[in-house]
Design an enzyme around this catalytic site. Structure first.
Site, PDB file in Angstrom:
ATOM      1  N   HIS A 392       0.839  -1.202   0.000  1.00 49.88           N
ATOM      2  CA  HIS A 392       0.000   0.000   0.000  1.00 49.88           C
ATOM      3  C   HIS A 392       0.882   1.264   0.000  1.00 49.88           C
ATOM      4  CE1 HIS A 392      -3.663   2.367   1.234  1.00 49.88           C
ATOM      5  NE2 HIS A 392      -2.720   3.175   1.680  1.00 49.88           N
ATOM      6  N   GLU A 393       1.774   1.333   0.981  1.00 54.68           N
ATOM      7  CA  GLU A 393       2.635   2.524   1.074  1.00 54.68           C
ATOM      8  C   GLU A 393       3.572   2.618  -0.126  1.00 54.68           C
ATOM      9  OE1 GLU A 393       1.623   4.624   3.031  1.00 54.68           O
ATOM     10  OE2 GLU A 393       0.467   3.380   4.400  1.00 54.68           O
ATOM     11  N   HIS A 396       1.877   4.493  -2.863  1.00 56.08           N
ATOM     12  CA  HIS A 396       1.990   5.953  -2.714  1.00 56.08           C
ATOM     13  C   HIS A 396       3.383   6.427  -3.143  1.00 56.08           C
ATOM     14  CE1 HIS A 396      -1.817   6.576  -0.784  1.00 56.08           C
ATOM     15  NE2 HIS A 396      -1.535   5.862   0.276  1.00 56.08           N
ATOM     16  N   HIS A 399       3.936   6.356  -6.838  1.00 59.58           N
ATOM     17  CA  HIS A 399       3.158   7.454  -7.425  1.00 59.58           C
ATOM     18  C   HIS A 399       3.968   8.758  -7.312  1.00 59.58           C
ATOM     19  CE1 HIS A 399      -1.056   9.601  -7.457  1.00 59.58           C
ATOM     20  NE2 HIS A 399      -0.371   9.847  -8.545  1.00 59.58           N
TER      21      HIS A 399
HETATM   22 ZN   LIG Z   1      -2.888   5.328   1.780  1.00 58.78          ZN
END
Ligand SMILES: [Zn+2]
Length: 603
Positions: A392-393, A396, A399
């Site tokens: 998940h991290e 980010h 991105h």
């Molecule tokens: Zn998040």
């Protein structure tokens, strides 16, 4: 008696498992040098006040002076905040963070004149400048994001007056925060091990997941008893906050608070309406999932406090961080070799602070700015949940990586609306990967349930919140007093609609509105739901094997804020103004619910 686990102090942690902040600043001296330099730059900014209207070249000069100051200031901020979070008890780190905060506040006040001055430029003049001045062209979209809402900006004097009233207008929200975080006192309750524990928000989150029905029931009853006692105060703070949103929308000539909040991010309101309509159409799926929960837990009655306990037990899977890195690379391989090479870079260059230590901030996040790596804070545990957090991290961080490496500084960040899509897509890819890789029934059940619970908590629950939020803003605007009775009555009915007949809507849940901090965020929660659903479509496109679709996804990661979020997602392959992507997400939920139901019969 079990040994009490002692966390290491910061200096006892293996450096390989800590983030390396030296690429930002070699040491405190280098930080201080930059700090002094940025301070000088900030102090010089007010000299530019009143000059941008002189012409296109002057406007470019102002924009660049401001950006050349914000950019290094962000570097200071990242360094200071990461230092602070790695050990919040360290006095030097606290001082560093405090100094940086003050500097940023000063920076903000020294550029407050920029937007009103820009908006005072006649639109035709600005258009002319954009046509003729080539050095202004790279800032066109940036300028449009400010001038688009021109008709909703008041005169500089009026805006100044409103800004001065800011503290007073946020008093309700602040009062809620103080009451909720500091003043509310909760009783002592029984914990999982048969001992007792002082109830708090954090302890409640754990106890509500207890496998012992009595423990979670008592935590629920005791927590809500406290909120019930303060319901009139909490209705007053929420009402005050809603009134602030409605007031600010109205004085800025918006039809309502929702239009004001969404147009600030350039999101069409149809995105919100499509979400609520589609989720309501698919509520029978949530009812089915909840009924299945009741069946597996073997309960004669399913209560609101039975919705968070794990129904599949822990899977037979555990990962050291080393193993998790290898697993993450395999799960994300569908994103292509370029993506993987940067994930590898994150591992090799120590962008991740892995393990817990005394004083370290809890939870997990990704944080970085244009001139720093996108760092990740974790509190690693050797389990599947931590692997999900890692990917998940990493979503980010990748991105951020793609954005900062493909956009000029002015477009080198991205909005909240698109942020959670990148992280959730990675989680969806991990879910796909694990379901394919592990035929073991226990693992299958755990992963499917992880997905279904995530969907319930994000798509259904956040839309329930969004519906509530919109309703109370409308009611207040129509002159309805938002009393505790009024709020609770509506909330209970809404809750019954969402969870259906399989759950007993315990009377306590009517007060749930009183303890949700997100209701003070101003039309924020819907983005969790839309983001989760959009990630579903994107993950399917990425795994389809069509490289054009994968490239479209990577282009979204590269786009930053160079275009409006809704256009960026359109280019990536998701039209979020329509219900198609939501239908696709619900189809996936249904498919996995079917799988889970079938599996449950055999276990
Ligand atoms: Zn998040």
């Amino acid at each position: 008696m079990a040994d009490i686990k002692q966390l290491p102090t910061r200096d006892q942690v293996n450096p390989k498992l800590t983030w390396d902040l030296t690429p930002i600043y070699q040491d405190g001296q280098a930080f201080n040098q930059d700090f002094d330099e940025v301070t000088k730059q900030i102090n010089a900014l007010p000299q530019l006040e009143g000059t941008l209207s002189h012409g296109a070249k002057e406007l470019v000069k102002v924009i660049e002076a401001i950006m050349n100051t914000i950019r290094p200031a962000e570097k200071l901020y990242v360094y200071a905040s990461l230092k602070h979070d790695q050990d919040t008890s360290d006095a030097d780190n606290q001082a560093l963070s405090g100094r940086t905060q003050s500097l940023l506040t000063k920076l903000e006040s020294h550029i407050a004149w920029f937007e009103p001055e820009l908006l005072a430029v006649d639109p035709a003049t600005l258009d002319q400048w954009l046509k003729t001045e080539t050095t202004l062209k790279p800032y066109e979209h940036y300028l449009r994001t400010i001038t688009d809402n021109r008709e909703h900006v008041l005169t500089p004097a009026a805006e100044k007056l409103l800004a001065q009233a800011g503290d007073a207008l946020s008093a309700s929200s602040n009062t809620f925060g103080v009451l909720n975080d500091a003043d509310l006192e909760f009783p002592v309750v029984e914990d999982d091990d048969g001992g007792t524990v002082q109830l708090s928000q954090g302890v409640y989150d754990q106890l509500i997941q207890s496998t012992k029905p009595e423990v979670r029931k008592m935590a629920f009853k005791q927590l809500y008893a406290v909120y019930h006692q303060f319901r009139h105060t909490l209705a007053a703070t929420l009402s005050g906050n809603v009134k602030t949103h409605n007031f600010e929308a109205s004085v800025h000539h918006y039809r309502d608070a929702r239009q004001a909040a969404m147009s600030a991010n350039h999101i069409p309101e149809s995105v919100f309406d499509s979400l609520v309509t589609s989720v309501n159409d698919h509520l029978p799926l949530l009812h089915r999932y909840v009924a299945l929960r009741k069946q597996i837990l073997n309960l004669s009655d399913l209560h609101m406090y039975d919705l968070y306990t794990p129904i599949t037990g822990e899977p037979q899977l555990s990962y050291t961080f080393e193993e998790a890195k290898a697993e993450a690379l395999k799960a994300l391989a569908v994103l292509g070799p370029d993506y993987l090479s940067h994930v590898q870079e994150a591992f090799d260059s120590r962008w991740i602070d892995v393990v817990e230590n005394k004083g370290k901030r809890s939870g997990a996040y990704s944080s970085g700015m244009y001139d720093t790596a996108p760092y990740i804070l974790l509190n690693w545990q050797d389990n599947l949940e931590s692997l999900f957090t890692l990917v998940h991290e990493m979503g980010h961080s990748m991105h951020s990586y793609y954005t900062t490496h493909n956009q000029p500084y002015q477009y080198g960040d991205y909005s909240i609306f698109v942020a959670e899509i990148a992280s959730t897509t990675n989680e969806t890819l991990l879910t796909d990967y694990l379901l394919k890789k592990y035929p073991d029934k226990q693992v299958q059940a755990f992963v499917l349930n992880h997905y279904l619970d995530g969907f319930k908590g994000t798509v259904f629950r956040q839309t329930q919140f969004a519906e509530f939020e919109h309703y109370i803003h409308e009611q207040d605007a129509a002159g309805q007093p938002l009393t505790a009775e009024f709020l609770s009555q509506y909330y209970l009915a809404l809750n019954q609609k969402y969870y259906g007949k399989a759950v007993i809507s315990d009377p306590e849940i009517a007060d749930e509105w009183s303890r949700i901090p997100h209701f003070y965020y101003n039309y924020y929660v819907y983005q969790y739901a839309t983001g989760f659903a959009a990630a579903n479509t994107l993950a399917q496109r990425v795994t389809s094997g069509d490289t054009a679709k994968r490239d479209a996804y990577l282009n979204y990661l590269k786009a930053g804020s160079s275009d409006y979020p809704i256009n960026v997602m359109q280019q990536a392959g998701v039209d979020m103004t329509q219900t198609g992507y939501l239908d696709q997400a619900f189809a996936e939920f249904e498919k996995r619910l079917n799988q889970f139901e079938a599996l449950a019969k055999t276990m």
